[in-house]
Each structure stands twice: as C-alpha cells, then as structure tokens.
Design a protein around this motif. Sequence first.
Motif, short mmCIF file in Angstrom:
data_model
loop_
_atom_site.label_atom_id
_atom_site.label_comp_id
_atom_site.label_asym_id
_atom_site.label_seq_id
_atom_site.Cartn_x
_atom_site.Cartn_y
_atom_site.Cartn_z
N ASP A 81 0.86 -1.18 0.00
CA ASP A 81 0.00 0.00 0.00
C ASP A 81 0.89 1.22 0.00
O ASP A 81 1.61 1.48 0.96
CB ASP A 81 -0.89 -0.01 1.24
CG ASP A 81 -1.60 1.32 1.51
OD1 ASP A 81 -1.44 2.29 0.74
OD2 ASP A 81 -2.31 1.39 2.53
N ARG A 82 0.84 1.96 -1.09
CA ARG A 82 1.54 3.24 -1.11
C ARG A 82 0.49 4.34 -1.13
O ARG A 82 -0.14 4.60 -2.15
CB ARG A 82 2.45 3.39 -2.33
CG ARG A 82 3.24 4.70 -2.25
CD ARG A 82 4.02 4.97 -3.52
NE ARG A 82 4.78 6.19 -3.41
CZ ARG A 82 4.28 7.41 -3.58
NH1 ARG A 82 3.01 7.58 -3.85
NH2 ARG A 82 5.06 8.46 -3.48
N LEU B 39 7.38 -5.04 13.13
CA LEU B 39 8.11 -4.11 12.28
C LEU B 39 9.50 -4.67 11.99
O LEU B 39 10.27 -4.94 12.91
CB LEU B 39 8.23 -2.74 12.95
CG LEU B 39 8.96 -1.66 12.17
CD1 LEU B 39 8.22 -1.31 10.89
CD2 LEU B 39 9.13 -0.41 13.04
N LEU B 40 9.82 -4.87 10.71
CA LEU B 40 11.13 -5.36 10.31
C LEU B 40 12.07 -4.22 9.95
O LEU B 40 13.25 -4.25 10.27
CB LEU B 40 11.01 -6.31 9.12
CG LEU B 40 10.17 -7.55 9.33
CD1 LEU B 40 10.09 -8.36 8.03
CD2 LEU B 40 10.73 -8.40 10.45
N GLU B 41 11.53 -3.23 9.25
CA GLU B 41 12.35 -2.06 8.89
C GLU B 41 11.46 -0.92 8.47
O GLU B 41 10.29 -1.11 8.13
CB GLU B 41 13.36 -2.39 7.79
CG GLU B 41 12.77 -2.75 6.44
CD GLU B 41 13.85 -3.08 5.41
OE1 GLU B 41 14.35 -2.13 4.78
OE2 GLU B 41 14.17 -4.26 5.25
N SER B 42 12.02 0.27 8.54
CA SER B 42 11.31 1.46 8.07
C SER B 42 12.32 2.42 7.46
O SER B 42 13.50 2.36 7.78
CB SER B 42 10.56 2.14 9.23
OG SER B 42 11.48 2.69 10.16
N LEU B 43 11.82 3.26 6.59
CA LEU B 43 12.68 4.30 6.02
C LEU B 43 11.82 5.47 5.62
O LEU B 43 10.63 5.34 5.36
CB LEU B 43 13.49 3.77 4.84
CG LEU B 43 12.77 3.36 3.56
CD1 LEU B 43 12.81 4.49 2.55
CD2 LEU B 43 13.43 2.14 2.97
N LYS B 44 12.46 6.63 5.61
CA LYS B 44 11.79 7.86 5.19
C LYS B 44 12.38 8.28 3.86
O LYS B 44 13.57 8.05 3.60
CB LYS B 44 11.96 8.97 6.21
CG LYS B 44 11.25 8.69 7.51
CD LYS B 44 11.52 9.78 8.51
CE LYS B 44 10.94 9.40 9.86
NZ LYS B 44 11.50 10.22 10.92
N GLU B 45 11.56 8.90 3.03
CA GLU B 45 11.99 9.34 1.71
C GLU B 45 11.34 10.68 1.41
O GLU B 45 10.18 10.89 1.75
CB GLU B 45 11.56 8.31 0.67
CG GLU B 45 11.84 8.73 -0.76
CD GLU B 45 11.23 7.75 -1.75
OE1 GLU B 45 12.00 6.98 -2.34
OE2 GLU B 45 10.01 7.77 -1.94
N LEU B 46 12.08 11.56 0.76
CA LEU B 46 11.50 12.79 0.25
C LEU B 46 11.08 12.54 -1.19
O LEU B 46 11.91 12.17 -2.03
CB LEU B 46 12.48 13.95 0.34
CG LEU B 46 12.74 14.48 1.74
CD1 LEU B 46 13.77 15.61 1.69
CD2 LEU B 46 11.45 14.96 2.40
N TYR C 22 8.00 4.51 4.94
CA TYR C 22 7.75 3.13 4.48
C TYR C 22 8.01 2.20 5.65
O TYR C 22 9.07 2.30 6.27
CB TYR C 22 8.66 2.76 3.31
CG TYR C 22 8.42 3.62 2.11
CD1 TYR C 22 7.53 3.21 1.12
CD2 TYR C 22 9.07 4.84 1.96
CE1 TYR C 22 7.29 4.01 0.02
CE2 TYR C 22 8.83 5.64 0.86
CZ TYR C 22 7.94 5.23 -0.11
OH TYR C 22 7.69 6.02 -1.20
N CYS C 23 7.06 1.34 5.93
CA CYS C 23 7.24 0.35 6.99
C CYS C 23 6.99 -1.05 6.42
O CYS C 23 5.99 -1.28 5.74
CB CYS C 23 6.26 0.58 8.14
SG CYS C 23 6.69 2.00 9.16
#
Length: 181
Positions: free
Chosen positions: A89-90, A155-162, A175-176
């Motif tokens: 899901d984005r 939760l395995l990983e997350s990241l932020k993006e511009l 993103y999770c």
Amino acid sequence: MSGAAAGSIIEKVAPARSTSIIDVGGGESTLVDDLLARGYQNIAVLDVSPTAIEVTKRRLGQAAERVQWAIGDITKAELPHNSYDLWHDRAVFHFLGTMDERVAYVRQVAQAVRSGGHVLVSTFGPEGPAKCSGLEVVRYDAESLRSEFGVRFRLLESLKELHGTPFGTTQQFLYCLCRAE
C-alpha cells in the motif's frame, strides 16, 4: 519510492515468483508493471477508481490479463482469507481519517495476509503534508504506524523518503515493512 524501488524490497522479502501479492490503491501505479517485468505471476491490484484501473490495463496491454483486478473500497472489499504473501500500500492508509476506517483496514490485512507474510505500507511521514489532493491525511512515524496494526505485525524495517511532486514540492513519506506473525 518508485515502483522499481518497491519492487526491490518485494523481491528481497518474497523472491519466489509465485508469491501472491496485492497492491492496494495500485490504480495508475507502475508497481504492477515492474512486478510483471520481474516475473511475478500472482498479482492482484485493488483501487477505488475504475478509471485508474482502466488506464493501467491499457498501459499494460495484453500483460493486463495476467493481473487480477478489483475495484472497491479496501475497508469494505471482499478479499479472500489467508491468500496473500505480500500486501503493498503506497498512500492509501494515510487517507483513513477515522479510527473505524483504520480498524476496518487492519482487519482486512489481518484476514487476507498469510501468517509469515509481509505488509509494506507507505504513508506521509511526521513532516509530510497535512492534506493531499484537498483531503486531510494522518501522518505517521514508524512506531505509530506499526501500532495501528497491533501486535500481530512485527516491524522489520522502516525508512523515510522525500518524494518530489509534479508541482516542484517535496513530501516526506514513511515506508514500513512488517511481518504477519
């Protein structure tokens, strides 16, 4: 995150090309194109917009026949139980403004994703916009998003993006990646 970038994460956690994947809110997204190009064979795309689905079907041409298409509201759609290995899901979840909508969404995920399956959800991050397309959104950090899903999802990983918009602005996305336990 582009379709190719999401495809790379999907490929990492679900390398088998028979993996059952649903792209929620996939409408005009190019993720389905990337997944087909990578050889995935069991792809479903659900979107609330019949127009968006038709645009993507036309873009894919004959390859569209290899995708299961569904039109509907994810909080009310009838999804098969325990049938997806990966839920993507984005930018749907952050539009769910009420607790009832979010609970209904999470119930759908919990019923549709197999134990051991993965959930990759993207929302606006804490510094993302408060509105999108004139609609209020809910912004999340990794822990608040994971907590919406409850203890069954780790939760395995997350990241932020511009993310750059067509209007020349940037929006922070989160993103999770979680595993259904």
